[in-house]
Motif scaffolding. Structure first.
Motif, mmCIF file in Angstrom:
data_model
loop_
_atom_site.group_PDB
_atom_site.id
_atom_site.type_symbol
_atom_site.label_atom_id
_atom_site.label_comp_id
_atom_site.label_asym_id
_atom_site.label_seq_id
_atom_site.Cartn_x
_atom_site.Cartn_y
_atom_site.Cartn_z
ATOM 1 N N LYS A 1 0.822 -1.204 0.000
ATOM 2 C CA LYS A 1 0.000 0.000 0.000
ATOM 3 C C LYS A 1 0.863 1.264 0.000
ATOM 4 O O LYS A 1 0.668 2.166 -0.824
ATOM 5 C CB LYS A 1 -0.911 -0.029 1.237
ATOM 6 C CG LYS A 1 -2.063 0.945 1.201
ATOM 7 C CD LYS A 1 -2.984 0.701 2.404
ATOM 8 C CE LYS A 1 -3.804 1.932 2.711
ATOM 9 N NZ LYS A 1 -4.447 1.802 4.045
ATOM 10 N N GLN A 2 1.811 1.296 0.941
ATOM 11 C CA GLN A 2 2.689 2.467 1.030
ATOM 12 C C GLN A 2 3.567 2.585 -0.207
ATOM 13 O O GLN A 2 3.805 3.675 -0.718
ATOM 14 C CB GLN A 2 3.571 2.375 2.281
ATOM 15 C CG GLN A 2 2.792 2.478 3.579
ATOM 16 C CD GLN A 2 3.700 2.488 4.804
ATOM 17 O OE1 GLN A 2 4.791 3.041 4.782
ATOM 18 N NE2 GLN A 2 3.240 1.849 5.877
ATOM 19 N N LEU A 3 4.036 1.431 -0.697
ATOM 20 C CA LEU A 3 4.871 1.440 -1.894
ATOM 21 C C LEU A 3 4.094 1.981 -3.095
ATOM 22 O O LEU A 3 4.608 2.774 -3.886
ATOM 23 C CB LEU A 3 5.377 0.020 -2.183
ATOM 24 C CG LEU A 3 6.167 -0.141 -3.475
ATOM 25 C CD1 LEU A 3 7.414 0.728 -3.457
ATOM 26 C CD2 LEU A 3 6.542 -1.594 -3.690
ATOM 27 N N GLY A 4 2.840 1.545 -3.196
ATOM 28 C CA GLY A 4 1.991 2.002 -4.294
ATOM 29 C C GLY A 4 1.821 3.514 -4.261
ATOM 30 O O GLY A 4 1.877 4.182 -5.292
ATOM 31 N N ALA A 5 1.647 4.044 -3.048
ATOM 32 C CA ALA A 5 1.479 5.496 -2.914
ATOM 33 C C ALA A 5 2.721 6.225 -3.427
ATOM 34 O O ALA A 5 2.621 7.219 -4.149
ATOM 35 C CB ALA A 5 1.212 5.846 -1.448
ATOM 36 N N VAL A 6 3.881 5.724 -3.064
ATOM 37 C CA VAL A 6 5.127 6.367 -3.493
ATOM 38 C C VAL A 6 5.306 6.272 -5.001
ATOM 39 O O VAL A 6 5.595 7.271 -5.678
ATOM 40 C CB VAL A 6 6.342 5.725 -2.776
ATOM 41 C CG1 VAL A 6 7.643 6.200 -3.406
ATOM 42 C CG2 VAL A 6 6.307 6.070 -1.297
ATOM 43 N N LEU A 7 5.127 5.092 -5.543
ATOM 44 C CA LEU A 7 5.386 4.892 -6.972
ATOM 45 C C LEU A 7 4.384 5.614 -7.859
ATOM 46 O O LEU A 7 4.759 6.278 -8.828
ATOM 47 C CB LEU A 7 5.348 3.393 -7.310
ATOM 48 C CG LEU A 7 6.477 2.502 -6.792
ATOM 49 C CD1 LEU A 7 6.242 1.062 -7.224
ATOM 50 C CD2 LEU A 7 7.826 2.994 -7.296
#
Length: 502
Positions: A157-163
């Motif tokens: 989830k957090q990775l998706g937000a960053v990318l």
DNA sequence: TTCCGAGTCAGG
DNA sequence: CCTGACTCGG
């Protein structure tokens, strides 16, 4: 359990869990409590009922004799009663050969394998732990720097937000709950020249290997034996395969250089060596045999590289002129066929338009019409009879085949096509395991079978026995069944699991 | 603290 | 297609 108490069980003639598995391998559970409840309409106390659960759990030895006796006694009664229920079914369904000839004799083979365990080199794991940790720290710093912020890399989830929000990278795939960040997506983004996805991929690999293998396996070593003792579940996989757990030793890495390094950490006892044997293309050979497709059979009889041979046939060029690209395509479609995949899945795998995949598949089945007919026959059989079966009569029921939902039905069709192949391969290696186990004893050899990984067997042997073991293993594996094509097992010897593989 | 579904990925 | 394990997060 009994062996730990110094009791050697012999003459076991009926295991109701195994009987249930043979009669219907697709069941959720073959646990005795469930079988008793369902077939005897009698509830047994569960293990947890007796010892408690969670932090309140006590060891079985601490249980009052009357309670333990009740627990054990009711189970024994259930075993006997279940035998009376299952035996007539086994006979009526012609499942006796599978039950008596394969599954029951396999029990003691698996007991010996679990009991013996396998050793690892603690030094190797300690070194890999340090190295991977070091690389991981560097990567984390690089990723935070490139992303301009710190976040939890293990949270999709957090990775998706960053990318996809902060860095504005294109969304290529979605999941039920959000944006996909799986390896497929990251690889595509990396190929487009983005640095962060590339670093994340590297991070994912290291994190996986570290947290699932390098950090965990040393702790799985039994202090008494100095070895790792897995559990082989004989009733867990609906196709008839074994599964392995606590720890799972059937998914030890091998495909990457770091994975290879982990496999090097599995070692034989001092002064001994590993003997590793694996079936060459067993499912494709079974497909050739069961389909009786003349082109496929001829390809296997020619020997050599089957993916190259099939490429030559599909692309209509002489085998020596097959390019690595053509071979890779052929290999992918060969596997897709085993899995019952259609154009959709193949297109995704090859990263080509669905229409191209469709034409590719059409070309394939035009050359291998017998294979097409075989696969269609499985689907038809599942619709008519409700099940499909393996070479040795192992049935798998496929109720999904009549489902009103298209996706569920398509799943059922793929299952119908794949299960006879995967399941027959399981039948064959089980037969080989039983005869090798007997052969080792009959020849008075000290060597022992340690692991089974679906199409592969791992043994450890004293140096002096290597030739005898190699010959026995190869002979028994290759003669596990008489097929229309040769059954080939490659055997290698080495000082660790990796180097023993051919 | 514990359980569970989802996502991901290791192997075949 | 078949598995099992780890992590997150509700």
């Amino acid at each position: 359990m009994l062996r730990q108490a110094g009791i050697e069980l012999a003459g076991v003639t009926f295991d109701p869990m195994i009987a249930s598995f043979v009669l219907d391998p697709g069941r959720r559970s073959h646990a005795i409590e469930n079988l008793s409840l369902e077939h005897l309409a009698h509830a047994l106390p569960s293990y947890e009922d007796v010892v408690g659960k969670g932090k309140n759990a006590q060891g079985f030895p601490a249980i009052a004799p009357s309670v333990a006796g009740d627990y054990s006694g009711t189970r024994s009664m259930a075993v006997l009663a279940l035998q009376a229920v299952f035996q007539p079914f086994l006979e009526r369904m012609a499942a006796e050969p599978l039950f008596r000839g394969i599954e029951m004799p396999l029990i003691e083979v698996l007991v010996d394998m679990e009991w013996r365990g396998i050793a690892i080199d603690a030094e190797v794991f300690a070194r890999l732990g340090r190295e991977f940790q070091e690389e991981l720290s560097t990567l984390v710093r690089q990723i935070y720097a490139a992303a301009g912020e710190e976040f939890n890399l293990n949270s999709p989830k957090q990775l998706g937000a960053v990318l996809f929000e902060k860095l504005q990278l294109p969304v290529l795939k979605k999941t039920k709950t959000g944006v996909s960040t799986d390896a497929d997506v990251l690889a595509q983004l990396a190929a487009m020249g983005h640095e962060v996805p590339h670093l994340i991929l590297e991070h994912r690999e290291l994190q996986k290997l570290l947290s699932t293998y390098v950090d965990v396996l040393p702790g799985a070593v039994n202090p008494r034996t100095g070895r790792i003792h897995t559990t082989f579940n004989q009733t867990g996989a609906a196709t008839g395969r074994l599964s392995s757990s606590d720890p799972n030793l059937q998914n030890i890495p091998v495909r990457s250089p770091r994975g290879e390094a982990i496999r090097r950490g599995f070692v034989p006892g001092p002064e001994w060596v590993f003997v590793v044997a694996d079936y060459s293309q067993i499912e494709l050979r079974l497909m050739a045999h069961m389909s009786e497709d003349p082109a496929f059979i001829a390809a296997f009889r020619r020997g050599g590289d089957i993916h190259r041979e099939t490429a030559a046939i599909i692309f209509d060029v002489p085998a020596p002129e097959v390019t690595s690209e053509m071979r890779a395509r052929a290999k992918t479609i060969n596997f897709a066929t085993i899995y019952g995949q259609g154009p959709f899945a193949l297109a995704k795998q090859l990263d080509i338009p669905q229409q191209d995949a469709k034409e590719f598949i059409a070309a394939y089945f035009e050359r291998f019409a017998g294979v097409r007919a075989f696969l269609d026959r499985q689907v038809e059989h599942a619709r008519d009879q409700g099940y499909v079966e393996t070479l040795f009569g192992r049935r798998r029921y496929i109720p999904e085949i009549k489902d009103k939902n298209f996706n569920t039905r398509a799943f059922g069709e793929r299952t119908a096509q794949n299960s006879p192949l995967q399941g027959s391969a399981a039948d064959l290696i089980k037969r080989a395991m039983i005869s090798i186990h007997h052969g080792l004893r009959a020849q008075g050899l000290e060597a022992q079978m340690l692991l089974q990984v679906h199409d592969e067997l791992v043994f450890e042997a004293p140096l002096a026995e290597v030739d005898a073991v190699r010959d026995l293993v190869k002979r028994e594996m290759e003669s596990a069944a008489d097929l229309l094509v040769p059954l080939v097992a490659d055997v290698g010897v080495g000082p660790n699991w990796l180097d023993a593989k051919a």
